[in-house]
Design a protein around this motif. Structure first.
Motif, mmCIF file in Angstrom:
data_model
loop_
_atom_site.group_PDB
_atom_site.id
_atom_site.type_symbol
_atom_site.label_atom_id
_atom_site.label_comp_id
_atom_site.label_asym_id
_atom_site.label_seq_id
_atom_site.Cartn_x
_atom_site.Cartn_y
_atom_site.Cartn_z
ATOM 1 N N ASP A 17 -50.559 -98.829 114.560
ATOM 2 C CA ASP A 17 -49.778 -99.959 114.065
ATOM 3 C C ASP A 17 -48.310 -99.820 114.421
ATOM 4 O O ASP A 17 -47.565 -100.794 114.402
ATOM 5 C CB ASP A 17 -49.924 -100.071 112.546
ATOM 6 N N ALA A 28 -51.897 -97.654 109.731
ATOM 7 C CA ALA A 28 -51.772 -98.004 108.311
ATOM 8 C C ALA A 28 -52.941 -97.415 107.542
ATOM 9 O O ALA A 28 -54.092 -97.468 107.984
ATOM 10 C CB ALA A 28 -51.732 -99.519 108.136
ATOM 11 N N ALA A 67 -47.657 -108.837 105.695
ATOM 12 C CA ALA A 67 -47.141 -107.474 105.616
ATOM 13 C C ALA A 67 -47.817 -106.687 104.497
ATOM 14 O O ALA A 67 -48.125 -105.500 104.664
ATOM 15 C CB ALA A 67 -45.627 -107.495 105.417
ATOM 16 N N GLY A 70 -50.771 -104.997 105.435
ATOM 17 C CA GLY A 70 -50.598 -103.944 106.432
ATOM 18 C C GLY A 70 -50.533 -104.459 107.844
ATOM 19 O O GLY A 70 -50.482 -103.670 108.790
ATOM 20 N N TYR A 72 -48.266 -105.524 109.936
ATOM 21 C CA TYR A 72 -46.819 -105.598 110.119
ATOM 22 C C TYR A 72 -46.425 -106.302 111.406
ATOM 23 O O TYR A 72 -45.485 -107.101 111.429
ATOM 24 C CB TYR A 72 -46.224 -104.187 110.063
ATOM 25 N N ARG A 99 -39.339 -105.611 108.162
ATOM 26 C CA ARG A 99 -40.572 -105.201 108.835
ATOM 27 C C ARG A 99 -40.325 -104.593 110.205
ATOM 28 O O ARG A 99 -41.128 -103.780 110.679
ATOM 29 C CB ARG A 99 -41.539 -106.377 108.895
ATOM 30 N N THR A 102 -39.934 -101.126 109.256
ATOM 31 C CA THR A 102 -41.240 -100.530 108.987
ATOM 32 C C THR A 102 -41.885 -100.024 110.268
ATOM 33 O O THR A 102 -42.454 -98.923 110.300
ATOM 34 C CB THR A 102 -42.180 -101.554 108.324
ATOM 35 N N LEU A 103 -41.793 -100.802 111.350
ATOM 36 C CA LEU A 103 -42.393 -100.427 112.629
ATOM 37 C C LEU A 103 -41.418 -99.661 113.526
ATOM 38 O O LEU A 103 -41.627 -99.534 114.727
ATOM 39 C CB LEU A 103 -42.927 -101.657 113.356
ATOM 40 N N TRP A 277 -46.639 -93.787 105.697
ATOM 41 C CA TRP A 277 -45.472 -93.704 106.576
ATOM 42 C C TRP A 277 -44.562 -94.922 106.462
ATOM 43 O O TRP A 277 -43.461 -94.942 107.001
ATOM 44 C CB TRP A 277 -45.913 -93.521 108.026
ATOM 45 N N MET A 278 -45.000 -95.961 105.734
ATOM 46 C CA MET A 278 -44.161 -97.150 105.575
ATOM 47 C C MET A 278 -42.965 -96.884 104.655
ATOM 48 O O MET A 278 -41.986 -97.621 104.673
ATOM 49 C CB MET A 278 -44.986 -98.300 105.005
ATOM 50 N N ASP A 316 -41.628 -101.853 99.995
ATOM 51 C CA ASP A 316 -41.223 -100.502 100.281
ATOM 52 C C ASP A 316 -40.066 -100.131 99.373
ATOM 53 O O ASP A 316 -39.525 -100.941 98.653
ATOM 54 C CB ASP A 316 -40.829 -100.358 101.754
#
Length: 317
Positions: A17, A28, A67, A70, A72, A99, A102-103, A277-278, A316
């Protein structure tokens, strides 16, 4: 836009992801069948509302629902598409920036959030509804506060602690309407001062008052502030089971600040292996480890994200 959302209910083998700041593939974590079914229903409802009323607010919530599921990259592409309809929307850019972080698209996130901040400058600061309301059921953050909070995080990840501190100060002094919002920004400001070795400014900062009775959600950030103020024992925090990534990251930075670099770096390395990991604690650890090992924060746009000329739990930290 509806074509972007069509992938929300797909069933496919796990694919990366995102790519971590140190180049590892990130997938995710599983949500459980019942949870997935519920989230897919929420996506379908959000898309139905969009079809009936293609408003800016409904565009924001459709992306948020993607989102939370998951998805994203799908959420990012949704926001990019929605900006074609609402190019002046600071709300869409606020969530797009989140987001992108996030990535691990740090540079793109900073660009979008900086634009969002400029577009929002003359607009009133409004409470922002939560995707997963806390104990009070009332929103605890504002749109302007969230723009600056996430923009500050982007600068922190780049190692620009002075710029990050200035933005988190605005979160504390200008945008915060309660102590939950204030204590989160307060904690990150302490880290900025510690990382920049601004010792003379750190002591007055550590003495700022906190109304603990108004903290009803951000208990980890409150405890981390108290840790750096010497009001709570680090061993007591380390003894807790199920510690969040936010708590472990703050403890690691405190250990390093106290001079035990080896133990602190061990904790940072452990954070990189977290399934969730987010979380911003994991993201910050990745940036720190990369900087420690001589690499830089990558301008990673995230897996499957299209380019664009427009360049909380479910939330988050």
């Amino acid at each position: 836009l509806l074509l972007v959302a069509a992938s929300a209910c797909r069933s496919a083998p796990p694919q990366p992801d995102a790519v971590s700041l140190d180049g590892r593939p990130l997938v995710a974590p599983g949500l459980g069948e019942a949870r997935i079914e519920w989230l897919d229903l929420e996506i379908s409802a959000a898309m139905a509302r969009w079809r009936l009323d293609p408003s800016e607010q409904n565009a924001v919530w459709a992306g948020r629902r993607l989102a939370y599921r998951g998805l994203y990259a799908d959420a990012i592409n949704w926001y990019l598409g929605a900006l074609g309809t609402f190019p002046e929307s600071y709300r869409l850019r606020r969530h797009l920036g989140h987001r992108l972080l996030t990535l691990r698209g740090v540079e793109a996130a900073i660009e979008e959030l900086t634009t969002a901040r400029a577009l929002a400058a003359q607009q009133p600061n409004r409470l922002e509804a939560d995707g997963a309301p806390g104990p009070s059921g009332e929103p605890r953050s504002t749109t302007h506060g969230n723009i600056d909070y996430h923009l500050a995080l982007g600068h922190y990840l780049r190692g620009d602690f002075a710029q990050a501190d200035a933005l988190w100060q605005a979160c504390m002094d200008v945008w915060a309407r309660n102590e939950d919002s204030r204590v989160a920004a307060y904690y990150w400001r302490i880290l900025c001062h510690v990382r920049d070795e601004r010792t003379e400014e750190l002591m007055p900062l550590l003495q700022l008052p906190i109304d603990e009775s108004d903290v009803i959600e951000n208990f980890d950030y409150l405890d981390l502030v108290k840790l750096f103020r010497g009001e709570i024992d680090r061993a007591a925090l380390l003894a807790r089971e199920g510690r969040s990534a936010a708590l472990d990251y703050g403890i690691a930075r405190h250990i390093i600040a106290e001079g035990d670099t080896e133990l602190g770096n061990t904790m940072l390395n452990a954070l990189l292996l977290r399934e969730g990991w987010m979380a911003f604690g994991v993201l910050a650890a990745e940036a720190d480890v990369g900087r420690r090992d001589g690499t830089t924060v990558q301008a990673n746009p995230g897996a499957g994200v299209s380019s664009s000329d427009e360049t909380d739990s479910s939330e988050d930290e």
